[in-house]
Design an enzyme around this catalytic site. Sequence first.
Site, PDB file in Angstrom:
ATOM      1  CD  GLU A  93     -12.749  -2.574  -4.313  1.00 30.60           C
ATOM      2  OE1 GLU A  93     -12.778  -1.331  -4.240  1.00 30.60           O
ATOM      3  OE2 GLU A  93     -13.474  -3.204  -5.101  1.00 30.60           O
ATOM      4  CD  GLU A  94      -5.067  -1.684  -0.822  1.00 34.97           C
ATOM      5  OE1 GLU A  94      -4.649  -0.549  -1.093  1.00 34.97           O
ATOM      6  OE2 GLU A  94      -5.323  -2.045   0.346  1.00 34.97           O
TER       7      GLU A  94
END
Length: 651
Positions: free
Chosen positions: A532-533
Amino acid sequence: MKDKVLAIIILLCISLFGICFVQSKLSENRDIEKYSRGLEAYKNSDYHTAYRYFSKVSMFSDIKTPALFRQARCAALLGDVRAAKRHYSMILFMYPNSQLFVVSEYNLAMLLYELGDYGARKHFVHIIKYYPETDFALASEYYVASIDMVEAGKSKFYRRRTNLKHKALNHFIRYVKLSPDGRFTQESINKIAKLGIAITDEDSLALAKSYFMRGLYYNAALYFNEAPIELAWAKFAKNEFKRGNYPLAKTLVENGLKHHSYTVDRHDAYDAIDEYLKLNNEKLPVINYLLSHYSNSNCVDYLLYLKAKYSDDTQKDTVYEQLFDKYPDSDFSAEALYKVFYSQIDKENFDKAIKLGQKHISHFKKSDTSPAVLFWMGKIYERKHNSILAKSYYKSVMSKYPDSYYSYRAYCKLHKDKELFIDANVKTKPVLFPCLDKTEQNMATKLVKLGDYDFVSELYKNDDFVQSWIAYRQGKVVHSILLAQKAMKELYPKPKYDDVRWRLVYPLNYFYLAEKYKGNQDPLMLLSIIREESHFNPGIKSSAGAVGLMQLMPATADEIARVYGVSNNLLNPEANIRLGSLYYSKMKEYLFNRDIYAIMAYNGGRSSVERWIKRLKYRDIDDFVEKIPYPETQMYVKKVFKSYWNYSNIY
């Protein structure tokens, strides 16, 4: 005697079958070897050798079509146009159902076009007619127009010349409409000007939209001025906001909402309203002004949605209810109804909440808020001590929306609030080719083994999962994930978790490092944060200054590296994951050793989470997540746990 003869015949048949099978296998292996050598030579630009090897692939091989295609390309690169035409024509004649048919016809048409052969036109027209959804059809529009334009210039007869010019104009305009920022868009616009034919108001709008999409706002304004205002006002207003011409932009929005809101794309109108609101710090008075003056507009539902967004808590529910009651089929009604539904749960008006939830379930089958409603219906019945109905709703979430954050939370509720799978044995699985099309599966499978990704890409040009796989094999992991994620979102119902397509959406990149530096953490949780980052891009840097796979701020990394005596090279994947794991472990240690708080802190900051814990009024962790004041952090928590849930199910 008869029995002996029969036995001999059966034995001979079996022997013959065996010989044929062995010969077939030997032939297949020889074909693969020849193709492989041809491909190697082709990649080394040795087109003579490549042509010779491709020509040796047997006529009945699964890979004969791509071999013929490769021969044609080799011939074209060697300047042997006649041979190239012959091989492309063979594909068209012998393999009309092949997925390489359209690209072969397009390449044949291009060869003819470059030779100035008018016969190219019939092939381009054929592609436009029978393969309208392909990129080849789009490019064919441009080439047909160019051919007609050249023929018009040659013609001595006024009527034929005029007719050809109009045909060319129609094809150029169609290209610009279908591809406003395409490869041939500006050239098409330039040629339209050279035709010397007056274009319609609607054609002016198409050219204006093209210039706007490409950021050429001055040019766009010239054409917007010629376009019908009832069709152009929203995009024209957006264009003028971009140019800083605010008085005209505001006038366009106000007149558009008053007279022409039903004649433009609603999303363009929403964007124009958003730009209008940016001119004022206080949003609510402006929204109320627009609602009072343009109450007959087609955008009232959006204005009500914005009004609820900027209203205080005492007014939100009233506005959301008004939105759903008046516009139940609006793009914003599902979210509006969910907001009221959750608000009633928060006030412990469970009976009213149940009615609202049932209304949502019956009216919205696949909305973004549907899994949340089903989950919270389960929570309501759990609070009412009706475990049977509660379990029913939890199971419904997991059945209908298996890959959602709320499916994960439903699982936790069904398993006595078990939140993590830290003891699970992760089974690493390769990212396999997601071929589901049986008609060309043998060809595709062999080409994959041979590493001929160009042809695999051609065969499955419109299959996002295959394009994702190719991007993955080429090391373009971010692009691969985004393609697969988009394709998976559109699938309903979702495939089972053993389906290889899930591995493209959630690959195990850098898992070995997450496993190596996990400490007391679940490595899949670390992997979910990485996904997600950064989507596994080790060199990414955010606008805020965060760096690398786990998007750490340099100052934070320096402090961790100093305390633990480790490398602080954030662009190094191993160092980044090691630092990220240590940082995450610290957040978790500070926040009651709970992953869900640590994930919040990873995005919103430890002090923010501590403040929310003290000040927010909530009954449990699900309630807490829904009340996180930072929308970005709330969404981040849901995305990370959604990834974690899916990783756990896939691996």
